[in-house]
Design a protein around this motif. Structure first.
Motif, PDB file in Angstrom:
ATOM      1  N   VAL A 127     -17.608  -2.159 -10.340  1.00 13.88           N
ATOM      2  CA  VAL A 127     -17.253  -1.585  -8.778  1.00 13.88           C
ATOM      3  C   VAL A 127     -18.383  -0.361  -8.894  1.00 13.88           C
ATOM      4  O   VAL A 127     -18.853  -0.300  -7.756  1.00 13.88           O
ATOM      5  CB  VAL A 127     -15.943  -0.731  -9.206  1.00 13.88           C
ATOM      6  CG1 VAL A 127     -15.597   0.077  -8.015  1.00 13.88           C
ATOM      7  CG2 VAL A 127     -14.846  -1.791  -9.395  1.00 13.88           C
ATOM      8  N   PHE A 128     -18.810   0.342  -9.859  1.00 18.58           N
ATOM      9  CA  PHE A 128     -19.678   1.568  -9.657  1.00 18.58           C
ATOM     10  C   PHE A 128     -21.105   1.520 -10.312  1.00 18.58           C
ATOM     11  O   PHE A 128     -22.058   2.149  -9.810  1.00 18.58           O
ATOM     12  CB  PHE A 128     -19.120   2.743 -10.304  1.00 18.58           C
ATOM     13  CG  PHE A 128     -17.594   3.041  -9.656  1.00 18.58           C
ATOM     14  CD1 PHE A 128     -17.458   3.554  -8.377  1.00 18.58           C
ATOM     15  CD2 PHE A 128     -16.546   2.883 -10.573  1.00 18.58           C
ATOM     16  CE1 PHE A 128     -16.117   3.795  -7.865  1.00 18.58           C
ATOM     17  CE2 PHE A 128     -15.144   3.277 -10.052  1.00 18.58           C
ATOM     18  CZ  PHE A 128     -15.002   3.592  -8.786  1.00 18.58           C
ATOM     19  N   LYS A 156     -10.969   7.124 -13.340  1.00 23.53           N
ATOM     20  CA  LYS A 156     -11.989   7.842 -13.988  1.00 23.53           C
ATOM     21  C   LYS A 156     -11.803   8.767 -14.810  1.00 23.53           C
ATOM     22  O   LYS A 156     -12.142   8.986 -16.021  1.00 23.53           O
ATOM     23  CB  LYS A 156     -13.257   8.303 -13.027  1.00 23.53           C
ATOM     24  CG  LYS A 156     -14.142   7.237 -12.279  1.00 23.53           C
ATOM     25  CD  LYS A 156     -15.046   7.549 -11.797  1.00 23.53           C
ATOM     26  CE  LYS A 156     -16.102   6.443 -11.367  1.00 23.53           C
ATOM     27  NZ  LYS A 156     -17.694   6.885 -10.948  1.00 23.53           N
ATOM     28  N   ASP A 190      -8.532   0.172  -0.274  1.00 18.94           N
ATOM     29  CA  ASP A 190      -9.182   0.860   0.645  1.00 18.94           C
ATOM     30  C   ASP A 190      -9.979   1.889   0.144  1.00 18.94           C
ATOM     31  O   ASP A 190     -10.245   2.882   0.942  1.00 18.94           O
ATOM     32  CB  ASP A 190      -8.082   0.989   1.787  1.00 18.94           C
ATOM     33  CG  ASP A 190      -7.185   2.206   0.992  1.00 18.94           C
ATOM     34  OD1 ASP A 190      -7.268   2.517  -0.054  1.00 18.94           O
ATOM     35  OD2 ASP A 190      -6.268   2.609   1.984  1.00 18.94           O
ATOM     36  N   GLN A 191     -10.649   2.052  -1.047  1.00 14.44           N
ATOM     37  CA  GLN A 191     -11.443   3.011  -1.730  1.00 14.44           C
ATOM     38  C   GLN A 191     -10.926   4.446  -1.208  1.00 14.44           C
ATOM     39  O   GLN A 191     -11.421   5.356  -1.024  1.00 14.44           O
ATOM     40  CB  GLN A 191     -12.934   2.973  -0.804  1.00 14.44           C
ATOM     41  CG  GLN A 191     -13.644   2.050  -1.430  1.00 14.44           C
ATOM     42  CD  GLN A 191     -13.155   0.564  -0.888  1.00 14.44           C
ATOM     43  OE1 GLN A 191     -13.091   0.435   0.295  1.00 14.44           O
ATOM     44  NE2 GLN A 191     -13.014  -0.633  -1.728  1.00 14.44           N
ATOM     45  N   ASP A 192      -9.345   4.578  -1.981  1.00 16.73           N
ATOM     46  CA  ASP A 192      -8.615   5.621  -1.893  1.00 16.73           C
ATOM     47  C   ASP A 192      -9.213   6.565  -3.022  1.00 16.73           C
ATOM     48  O   ASP A 192      -9.394   6.090  -4.108  1.00 16.73           O
ATOM     49  CB  ASP A 192      -7.301   5.563  -2.009  1.00 16.73           C
ATOM     50  CG  ASP A 192      -6.302   6.847  -1.800  1.00 16.73           C
ATOM     51  OD1 ASP A 192      -6.665   7.600  -2.478  1.00 16.73           O
ATOM     52  OD2 ASP A 192      -5.316   6.791  -1.092  1.00 16.73           O
ATOM     53  N   GLU A 193      -9.844   7.673  -2.615  1.00 15.42           N
ATOM     54  CA  GLU A 193     -10.636   8.564  -3.692  1.00 15.42           C
ATOM     55  C   GLU A 193      -9.614   9.078  -4.733  1.00 15.42           C
ATOM     56  O   GLU A 193     -10.036   9.214  -5.600  1.00 15.42           O
ATOM     57  CB  GLU A 193     -11.225   9.787  -2.783  1.00 15.42           C
ATOM     58  CG  GLU A 193     -12.675   9.036  -2.592  1.00 15.42           C
ATOM     59  CD  GLU A 193     -13.497   8.626  -3.514  1.00 15.42           C
ATOM     60  OE1 GLU A 193     -13.876   9.288  -4.237  1.00 15.42           O
ATOM     61  OE2 GLU A 193     -14.089   7.322  -3.118  1.00 15.42           O
ATOM     62  N   TYR A 200      -7.261   7.312  -6.148  1.00 13.44           N
ATOM     63  CA  TYR A 200      -7.000   6.349  -7.134  1.00 13.44           C
ATOM     64  C   TYR A 200      -8.445   6.119  -8.095  1.00 13.44           C
ATOM     65  O   TYR A 200      -8.289   5.863  -9.311  1.00 13.44           O
ATOM     66  CB  TYR A 200      -6.700   4.877  -6.641  1.00 13.44           C
ATOM     67  CG  TYR A 200      -5.605   4.768  -5.755  1.00 13.44           C
ATOM     68  CD1 TYR A 200      -4.385   5.900  -6.073  1.00 13.44           C
ATOM     69  CD2 TYR A 200      -5.445   3.901  -4.643  1.00 13.44           C
ATOM     70  CE1 TYR A 200      -3.277   5.984  -5.302  1.00 13.44           C
ATOM     71  CE2 TYR A 200      -4.054   3.786  -3.749  1.00 13.44           C
ATOM     72  CZ  TYR A 200      -3.205   4.974  -4.017  1.00 13.44           C
ATOM     73  OH  TYR A 200      -2.016   4.993  -3.343  1.00 13.44           O
ATOM     74  N   ARG A 201      -9.398   6.438  -7.257  1.00  8.68           N
ATOM     75  CA  ARG A 201     -10.657   6.414  -8.136  1.00  8.68           C
ATOM     76  C   ARG A 201     -10.556   7.470  -8.965  1.00  8.68           C
ATOM     77  O   ARG A 201     -11.142   7.477 -10.296  1.00  8.68           O
ATOM     78  CB  ARG A 201     -12.092   6.489  -7.298  1.00  8.68           C
ATOM     79  CG  ARG A 201     -13.565   6.430  -7.817  1.00  8.68           C
ATOM     80  CD  ARG A 201     -14.500   6.907  -6.949  1.00  8.68           C
ATOM     81  NE  ARG A 201     -13.953   8.368  -6.467  1.00  8.68           N
ATOM     82  CZ  ARG A 201     -14.572   9.508  -7.504  1.00  8.68           C
ATOM     83  NH1 ARG A 201     -15.193   9.247  -8.485  1.00  8.68           N
ATOM     84  NH2 ARG A 201     -14.523  10.639  -6.690  1.00  8.68           N
ATOM     85  N   TYR A 209      -7.676   1.197  -6.133  1.00 12.79           N
ATOM     86  CA  TYR A 209      -8.864   1.710  -5.419  1.00 12.79           C
ATOM     87  C   TYR A 209      -9.486   0.715  -4.493  1.00 12.79           C
ATOM     88  O   TYR A 209     -10.181   1.167  -3.443  1.00 12.79           O
ATOM     89  CB  TYR A 209      -9.791   2.390  -6.558  1.00 12.79           C
ATOM     90  CG  TYR A 209     -11.088   2.940  -5.873  1.00 12.79           C
ATOM     91  CD1 TYR A 209     -11.171   3.984  -5.147  1.00 12.79           C
ATOM     92  CD2 TYR A 209     -12.381   2.066  -6.017  1.00 12.79           C
ATOM     93  CE1 TYR A 209     -12.638   4.290  -4.622  1.00 12.79           C
ATOM     94  CE2 TYR A 209     -13.495   2.562  -5.638  1.00 12.79           C
ATOM     95  CZ  TYR A 209     -13.694   3.467  -4.678  1.00 12.79           C
ATOM     96  OH  TYR A 209     -14.837   3.989  -4.249  1.00 12.79           O
ATOM     97  N   LEU A 210      -9.453  -0.384  -5.104  1.00 16.50           N
ATOM     98  CA  LEU A 210     -10.505  -1.613  -4.298  1.00 16.50           C
ATOM     99  C   LEU A 210      -9.732  -2.037  -3.133  1.00 16.50           C
ATOM    100  O   LEU A 210     -10.325  -2.705  -2.198  1.00 16.50           O
ATOM    101  CB  LEU A 210     -10.624  -2.699  -5.392  1.00 16.50           C
ATOM    102  CG  LEU A 210     -11.490  -2.452  -6.659  1.00 16.50           C
ATOM    103  CD1 LEU A 210     -11.557  -3.678  -7.412  1.00 16.50           C
ATOM    104  CD2 LEU A 210     -12.878  -1.961  -6.184  1.00 16.50           C
ATOM    105  N   LYS A 261       0.995  -1.458   0.111  1.00 15.11           N
ATOM    106  CA  LYS A 261       0.001  -0.066  -0.122  1.00 15.11           C
ATOM    107  C   LYS A 261       0.728   1.205   0.088  1.00 15.11           C
ATOM    108  O   LYS A 261       0.769   2.157  -0.901  1.00 15.11           O
ATOM    109  CB  LYS A 261      -0.937  -0.074   1.407  1.00 15.11           C
ATOM    110  CG  LYS A 261      -1.724   1.186   1.348  1.00 15.11           C
ATOM    111  CD  LYS A 261      -2.773   0.859   2.669  1.00 15.11           C
ATOM    112  CE  LYS A 261      -3.799   2.315   2.567  1.00 15.11           C
ATOM    113  NZ  LYS A 261      -4.564   2.202   3.928  1.00 15.11           N
TER     114      LYS A 261
END
Length: 355
Positions: free
Chosen positions: A169-170, A123, A113-116, A118-119, A110-111, A73
């Motif tokens: 995912v979304f 995108k 720990d849902q770090d925004e 990386y999202r 992103y998967l 990480k």
């Protein structure tokens, strides 16, 4: 008990490979990997291999998923910053396939720990990637922004993988529609209807010709990956059948008859081709499950065993272009990443009981 011991054994090998990647290639002064080893003082880094680094992102995700160790990480966070700085403070570049790999890597990150952060990266890249679709050759995403009429598998099959995973995912229906549209174009234009073998590209020279003589494990792997993703979403057996046909054509074309070992395909970018192929072949084996999936897993196991045997006498875990010998004095990052991906795939398959 024996299966657990065996699984731990391959996990240990994958971890040794990851630690070698870190010790021999990581350059803390730039928060990136050196593009080869040895590379005294970072002198080898005359070229920024954006898409190699995208696969380095994925290998760190592989390690994190396998171990849960925070070192992976932490490395991802450093890589994200190093890549952004090296690319001039922005993520897009001229090559659509490069951006697809980078988006796939950061979506997987992103998967964790849902770090925004990386999202947002994934995108942002996806929005740019979609601009590559046009009507030349009946559709498809272009290979690069300066040659919009050239369409190839490297720019389309990974895009289908990315779109399918974004949907998973979304839950955005538009992303699934993109995945299916891209896949359908890819299959109609760049897959041999007789055998399932995947061709590289179309209209490279502006004459409409399909490059049927360019035969790469890379192209087979990404189409298999796209088919598997859509099968997992829809449950439609046709996608799985597509993937199996391409797998069978690939083994017939590339694997040695004696040992099922995949060939060397060259250095540079080609050093990554087998790694991409085995990653998505592993996904196919998991989708097929016990029984028929074991046939795919057995080929991957043969390659992992050969690869490991080739380095066992060296004292280090550095991989060459060939997976049945290791004689090179300089090892490129692309080649090393392929070996790490293979061992991570073997560890995942063994954990699942397929090998």
């Amino acid at each position: 008990m024996a299966n657990n011991v065996k699984a731990a054994f391959w996990e240990m090998r994958a971890e040794q490979a990851q630690r070698t990647l870190d010790s021999q290639f990581w350059n803390p002064s730039i928060s990136l990997y050196d593009i080869k080893t040895p590379c005294p003082g970072g002198a080898c880094n005359t070229i920024f291999h954006y898409w190699w680094m995208a696969h380095a992102v994925e290998t760190q995700v592989d390690g994190w998923n396998r171990t849960g160790d925070s070192i992976y990480k932490q490395r991802l966070a450093m890589l994200h910053q190093g890549l952004l700085e090296r690319n001039g403070g922005e993520w897009p570049n001229n090559l659509y396939d490069d951006m697809e790999w980078m988006a796939i890597g950061w979506l997987r990150a992103y998967l964790i720990d849902q770090d925004e952060t990386y999202r947002h990266t994934a995108k942002l890249l996806w929005e740019d990637i979609k601009t590559g679709w046009n009507d030349h050759v009946g559709g498809g995403i272009a290979w690069q922004k300066t040659q919009l009429d050239y369409k190839n598998t490297p720019a389309n099959a990974p895009a289908a993988i990315l779109a399918a995973r974004l949907y998973q995912v979304f839950g955005k229906q538009e992303d699934l529609e993109w995945a299916i549209k891209i896949y359908n174009w890819q299959k109609a234009v760049l897959v041999d209807p007789e055998s399932g073998f995947v061709w590289d590209g179309a209209n490279r020279l502006g004459d409409g010709t399909i490059d049927k003589d360019w035969k790469f494990t890379y192209c087979q792997g990404v189409f298999i990956g796209a088919a598997v993703e859509l099968y997992k979403i829809t449950g439609e057996k046709g996608y799985l059948e597509d993937a199996i046909r391409t797998w069978q054509a690939s083994v017939e074309e590339f694997a040695s008859q004696e040992a099922n070992v995949l060939p060397a395909e060259g250095g540079g970018d080609a050093g990554l081709f087998k790694g991409i192929f085995v990653r998505y072949a592993g996904e196919l084996a998991l989708a097929m499950g016990s029984g028929s999936g074991s046939e795919v897993a057995d080929v991957l196991y043969a390659n992992a065993s050969s690869l490991w045997s080739s380095v066992s006498s060296r004292g280090d875990i550095l991989f060459s272009k060939r997976w049945d010998e290791s004689l090179e004095e300089e090892i490129e990052l692309s080649t090393q990443l392929s070996g790490v991906i293979l061992l991570e795939t073997a560890a995942a398959l063994e954990k699942s009981g397929l090998i």
